[in-house]
Design a protein around this motif. Structure first.
Motif, PDB file in Angstrom:
ATOM      1  N   ASP A 187       0.856  -1.190   0.000  1.00 22.85           N
ATOM      2  CA  ASP A 187       0.000   0.000   0.000  1.00 22.85           C
ATOM      3  C   ASP A 187       0.895   1.243   0.000  1.00 22.85           C
ATOM      4  O   ASP A 187       1.726   1.399  -0.865  1.00 22.85           O
ATOM      5  N   GLU A 188       0.752   2.095   1.010  1.00 19.39           N
ATOM      6  CA  GLU A 188       1.547   3.322   1.073  1.00 19.39           C
ATOM      7  C   GLU A 188       2.742   3.196   2.012  1.00 19.39           C
ATOM      8  O   GLU A 188       3.411   4.179   2.318  1.00 19.39           O
ATOM      9  N   VAL A 189       3.016   1.983   2.466  1.00 24.06           N
ATOM     10  CA  VAL A 189       4.118   1.742   3.392  1.00 24.06           C
ATOM     11  C   VAL A 189       5.311   1.175   2.626  1.00 24.06           C
ATOM     12  O   VAL A 189       5.169   0.230   1.852  1.00 24.06           O
ATOM     13  N   THR A 190       6.490   1.763   2.849  1.00 26.30           N
ATOM     14  CA  THR A 190       7.719   1.272   2.231  1.00 26.30           C
ATOM     15  C   THR A 190       8.745   0.964   3.315  1.00 26.30           C
ATOM     16  O   THR A 190       9.031   1.803   4.169  1.00 26.30           O
ATOM     17  N   VAL A 191       9.283  -0.253   3.277  1.00 28.38           N
ATOM     18  CA  VAL A 191      10.328  -0.668   4.209  1.00 28.38           C
ATOM     19  C   VAL A 191      11.628  -0.772   3.428  1.00 28.38           C
ATOM     20  O   VAL A 191      11.689  -1.460   2.404  1.00 28.38           O
ATOM     21  N   THR A 192      12.684  -0.093   3.904  1.00 28.46           N
ATOM     22  CA  THR A 192      13.975  -0.092   3.217  1.00 28.46           C
ATOM     23  C   THR A 192      15.039  -0.686   4.133  1.00 28.46           C
ATOM     24  O   THR A 192      15.181  -0.266   5.280  1.00 28.46           O
ATOM     25  N   VAL A 193      15.802  -1.664   3.602  1.00 25.43           N
ATOM     26  CA  VAL A 193      16.825  -2.335   4.414  1.00 25.43           C
ATOM     27  C   VAL A 193      18.054  -2.624   3.559  1.00 25.43           C
ATOM     28  O   VAL A 193      18.018  -2.531   2.336  1.00 25.43           O
ATOM     29  N   ARG A 221       3.672   8.061   4.001  1.00 23.52           N
ATOM     30  CA  ARG A 221       3.125   9.396   3.739  1.00 23.52           C
ATOM     31  C   ARG A 221       4.051  10.519   4.209  1.00 23.52           C
ATOM     32  O   ARG A 221       3.626  11.456   4.882  1.00 23.52           O
ATOM     33  N   GLY A 222       5.319  10.400   3.865  1.00 27.58           N
ATOM     34  CA  GLY A 222       6.275  11.441   4.191  1.00 27.58           C
ATOM     35  C   GLY A 222       6.893  11.330   5.572  1.00 27.58           C
ATOM     36  O   GLY A 222       7.837  12.054   5.897  1.00 27.58           O
ATOM     37  N   VAL A 223       6.369  10.424   6.403  1.00 21.87           N
ATOM     38  CA  VAL A 223       6.920  10.218   7.746  1.00 21.87           C
ATOM     39  C   VAL A 223       7.873   9.032   7.701  1.00 21.87           C
ATOM     40  O   VAL A 223       7.526   7.968   7.189  1.00 21.87           O
ATOM     41  N   GLU A 224       9.085   9.210   8.224  1.00 20.73           N
ATOM     42  CA  GLU A 224      10.066   8.132   8.237  1.00 20.73           C
ATOM     43  C   GLU A 224      10.425   7.773   9.670  1.00 20.73           C
ATOM     44  O   GLU A 224      10.502   8.636  10.545  1.00 20.73           O
ATOM     45  N   ARG A 225      10.652   6.475   9.892  1.00 15.79           N
ATOM     46  CA  ARG A 225      10.958   5.998  11.234  1.00 15.79           C
ATOM     47  C   ARG A 225      11.991   4.878  11.153  1.00 15.79           C
ATOM     48  O   ARG A 225      11.818   3.925  10.401  1.00 15.79           O
ATOM     49  N   LEU A 242       0.252   6.177  12.133  1.00 17.94           N
ATOM     50  CA  LEU A 242       1.382   5.267  12.291  1.00 17.94           C
ATOM     51  C   LEU A 242       1.800   5.246  13.755  1.00 17.94           C
ATOM     52  O   LEU A 242       2.075   6.294  14.344  1.00 17.94           O
ATOM     53  N   THR A 243       1.835   4.049  14.351  1.00 12.65           N
ATOM     54  CA  THR A 243       2.295   3.900  15.733  1.00 12.65           C
ATOM     55  C   THR A 243       3.356   2.807  15.777  1.00 12.65           C
ATOM     56  O   THR A 243       3.291   1.829  15.023  1.00 12.65           O
ATOM     57  N   VAL A 244       4.335   2.986  16.656  1.00 13.30           N
ATOM     58  CA  VAL A 244       5.411   2.004  16.825  1.00 13.30           C
ATOM     59  C   VAL A 244       5.485   1.626  18.299  1.00 13.30           C
ATOM     60  O   VAL A 244       5.487   2.495  19.172  1.00 13.30           O
ATOM     61  N   SER A 245       5.534   0.318  18.577  1.00 11.26           N
ATOM     62  CA  SER A 245       5.578  -0.148  19.960  1.00 11.26           C
ATOM     63  C   SER A 245       6.472  -1.376  20.071  1.00 11.26           C
ATOM     64  O   SER A 245       6.744  -2.053  19.077  1.00 11.26           O
ATOM     65  N   GLU A 246       6.933  -1.651  21.290  1.00 16.68           N
ATOM     66  CA  GLU A 246       7.720  -2.854  21.536  1.00 16.68           C
ATOM     67  C   GLU A 246       6.778  -4.034  21.750  1.00 16.68           C
ATOM     68  O   GLU A 246       5.764  -3.907  22.441  1.00 16.68           O
ATOM     69  N   VAL A 247       7.115  -5.170  21.155  1.00 19.70           N
ATOM     70  CA  VAL A 247       6.248  -6.342  21.238  1.00 19.70           C
ATOM     71  C   VAL A 247       7.076  -7.590  21.507  1.00 19.70           C
ATOM     72  O   VAL A 247       8.314  -7.573  21.412  1.00 19.70           O
ATOM     73  N   GLU A 248       6.377  -8.673  21.819  1.00 17.43           N
ATOM     74  CA  GLU A 248       7.004  -9.977  21.939  1.00 17.43           C
ATOM     75  C   GLU A 248       7.099 -10.561  20.530  1.00 17.43           C
ATOM     76  O   GLU A 248       6.083 -10.897  19.911  1.00 17.43           O
ATOM     77  N   VAL A 249       8.325 -10.665  20.016  1.00 21.79           N
ATOM     78  CA  VAL A 249       8.537 -11.092  18.631  1.00 21.79           C
ATOM     79  C   VAL A 249       7.867 -12.424  18.338  1.00 21.79           C
ATOM     80  O   VAL A 249       7.286 -12.629  17.263  1.00 21.79           O
ATOM     81  N   ARG A 250       7.910 -13.322  19.291  1.00 24.00           N
ATOM     82  CA  ARG A 250       7.358 -14.666  19.102  1.00 24.00           C
ATOM     83  C   ARG A 250       5.890 -14.632  18.693  1.00 24.00           C
ATOM     84  O   ARG A 250       5.418 -15.484  17.932  1.00 24.00           O
TER      85      ARG A 250
END
Length: 333
Positions: A187-193, A221-225, A242-250
């Protein structure tokens, strides 16, 4: 009929004779039934099919017949009203204009088709998990009912791009000697690695990115994290947040081992997961919608999953054809 219809774009439908007959309502019964069913089951192609159908109908619209004597009488009236001779030009019909426009449209699209990037698609069905190795050695695991597209010719491009069109995929990205960036677009989300391990899930209401190892840059949408391992980015499509939080990876990568991990997860969310994963309808009683589940259960197939849910969470579950019904257990110890 072409067996590769799922790759059709506007111009392909426009040039398909069977699709033309269906658009003009001149198709035989079998063709009508085929295209009607195809339209219902391929919502992602509705825009291209609708545009092509309208164009075909417009190009085949017939003009009303005009009696030649009426045309001649009209010209005589014009001659009488003017003092100088009138040069009678051959009228340009609507159909001739439409035909010219149609030729230009088709020619333009054929040119774009020949010069546009070529993609290879990888897709899984309901209940299926599959591993894919990309041209650079990157390993991708596709969850059930998921699809990605990869542009061909990575060696000649400045970057590596993968389009996640639906579903969920886990990426183990390989670093290249020339350090070409790796992009996953949903969609409108781009992940760069450059080289890392992360999970991307594209749902109807949200897109989620979970980073297991390394570092990635997320753009929306112009916001980078810049994300760190153990973080989950959630893009809510309804309110564009857009929200970012710590989670249990499992909890987010357990599907790679064909398991599900719940941590105070609402049963209503579990029902949606079952629907998306196995392509069945889930009927959940009102009293259970807010009930929350915790624990780990196997997810190798639908029957095993339902049995585990029933035993571990004291539920009454029935599965009839494509409908799963979940109710509170009436068992009394």
């Amino acid at each position: 009929m072409n067996s590769n219809l799922e790759s059709y774009r506007f111009e392909d439908f426009l040039l398909d004779e069977s699709f033309q007959r269906w658009s003009l309502s001149t198709a035989e019964k079998s063709e009508r039934e085929f295209w009607s069913e195809y339209y219902l089951t391929h919502q992602e192609q509705h825009e291209a099919m609708d545009r092509a159908k309208v164009s075909i109908q417009q190009m085949n619209r017939t003009e009303p017949e005009v009696d030649a004597s009426h045309i001649e009488a009209a010209w005589e009236q014009v001659d009488e009203m003017t003092s100088s001779p009138v040069v009678r030009m051959r009228p340009i019909t609507w159909m001739s204009i439409a035909a010219s426009v149609a030729i230009m449209i088709v020619a333009s699209y054929l040119y774009l088709r020949d010069t546009a990037p070529t993609y290879v698609s990888y897709q899984t069905g309901y209940g299926q998990v599959s591993n894919v190795t990309l041209p650079d050695g990157t390993e991708v695991t596709l969850n059930a009912n998921s699809r990605i597209k990869v542009e061909e010719g990575w060696s000649d491009l400045d970057s590596r791009k993968v389009l996640l069109e639906k579903g969920e995929a886990f990426f183990e990205v390989t670093k290249t000697a020339d350090k070409k960036p790796f992009h996953v677009i949903s969609d409108e989300v781009t992940v760069t690695v450059l080289g890392t391990e992360f999970n991307v899930k594209s749902g109807k209401s949200a897109t989620q990115v979970m980073l297991r190892e390394g570092k990635i840059n997320l753009s929306y949408r112009g916001v980078e994290r810049i994300m760190k391992p153990g973080e989950l980015a959630n893009v809510d499509k309804a309110n564009s947040s857009l929200t970012v939080s710590e989670v249990e990876v499992r909890q987010y990568d357990s599907w790679l081992e064909r398991k599900l991990v719940f941590a105070n997860t609402p049963l209503s969310e579990v029902a949606i997961l079952i629907q998306d994963h196995y392509g069945v309808a889930v009927e959940l009683s009102d009293e259970l919608k807010d009930r929350r589940l915790s624990g780990e259960i196997p997810n190798k197939n639908l029957e095993l999953l339902l049995k585990a849910l029933k035993v571990t969470h004291d539920l009454e579950i029935s599965h009839d054809k494509n409908i799963v019904t979940i109710n509170q257990s009436r068992h009394k110890p």
